[in-house]
Enzyme design. Structure first.
Site: not given
Ligand code: ATP
Ligand code: MG
Length: 174
Positions: A13, A15, A17-19, A27, A69, A71, A106
Site C-alpha cells: 500500500n 508509495k 511501486k510505479t516509480t 536502468r 479502461f 475501473w 498495475e
Molecule cells: P508511485 O506512482 O508514486 O510510485 P505507487 O505506484 O506505489 O505510487 P499506486 O498504488 O499505484 O502507488 O497509487 C498511485 C497514486 O496514489 C500515486 O499518486 C501515489 O502517490 C498515491 N499513493 C500511493 N500510496 C499512497 C498512500 N499510502 N496514501 C495516499 N496516496 C498514495
Molecule cells: Mg502505481
C-alpha cells in the site's frame, strides 16, 4: 553475461511501486536494453513520467491497455474484454523475446478483481524464455504470484503527506 530472467513484483500500500518500476526501466535503457511498459490502468501515469519516457523512445516502448479502461465502468463484460485485450498484448511482448524487460504496471488489479484467469497468467510467466525479465506492479498481489516470483518487494506506508492533507506535488506524485 548469461541473463537469468526474473519475475519481479512491487506490491503493498505504500508509495513507490510505479516509480521504482520506472527506475528499473531507466536502468535497462541506460544499458541500451529494450523495455516495454504496459500501463494497465489508463490514466494512472502522469504527464511527468510520460514525457520522460518519450525521451527514451529508442529503448522504451510504452503501451496503454484498452481504450477507456478505468475501473469505473459498470459494464463488467466490457472490462473483462479489455483486460483480456491488454493481457494478450502483454503476452505477445513476453513471448516476442524483443524486450530485455517487460513491465506490467498495475497488473495486480486484474488478478485481484478476477478479470483474468490467474492460472493462465502464472503459466505464461512460468513458461517464458529463461532470459526474460518481467516486473509486475500494483497493490494486492495474489499469494500465488508472490509464491512464483523471484523478487517481491512490499512497499509499506509509514507516512504519506496526504494523511496530513498535503496535496499531490508536481514531480513527486505526478
Ligand atoms: P508511485 O506512482 O508514486 O510510485 P505507487 O505506484 O506505489 O505510487 P499506486 O498504488 O499505484 O502507488 O497509487 C498511485 C497514486 O496514489 C500515486 O499518486 C501515489 O502517490 C498515491 N499513493 C500511493 N500510496 C499512497 C498512500 N499510502 N496514501 C495516499 N496516496 C498514495
Ligand atoms: Mg502505481
Amino acid at each position: 553475461m548469461d541473463t537469468h530472467g526474473l519475475l519481479m513484483v512491487f506490491t503493498g500500500n505504500g508509495k513507490g511501486k510505479t516509480t521504482a518500476a520506472l527506475g528499473m526501466a531507466m536502468r535497462s535503457a541506460g544499458h541500451g536494453l529494450g523495455v516495454c511498459i504496459i500501463q494497465f490502468i489508463k490514466g494512472s501515469w502522469s504527464y511527468g513520467e510520460l514525457k520522460a519516457v518519450k525521451r527514451f523512445s529508442d529503448n522504451i516502448d510504452f503501451r496503454v491497455m484498452g481504450r477507456g479502461f478505468t475501473w469505473k465502468s459498470d459494464n463488467l463484460e466490457e472490462d473483462k474484454r479489455l483486460a483480456l485485450e491488454g493481457w494478450t498484448l502483454a503476452r505477445e511482448c513476453i513471448d516476442s523475446g524483443k524486450y530485455h524487460l517487460v513491465i506490467l504496471d498495475e497488473f495486480t488489479y486484474l488478478l485481484h478483481y478476477k478479470m483474468l484467469d490467474l492460472d493462465v497468467c502464472l503459466d505464461v510467466f512460468s513458461n517464458r524464455s529463461p532470459s526474460q525479465h518481467v516486473l509486475v506492479t500494483g497493490r494486492y498481489a495474489p499469494d500465488a504470484l508472490v509464491e512464483l516470483a523471484d523478487l517481491v518487494t512490499e512497499m509499506q506506508v509509514v507516512k504519506h503527506p496526504l494523511q496530513k492533507g498535503i496535496k499531490a506535488q508536481r514531480g513527486i506524485e505526478f
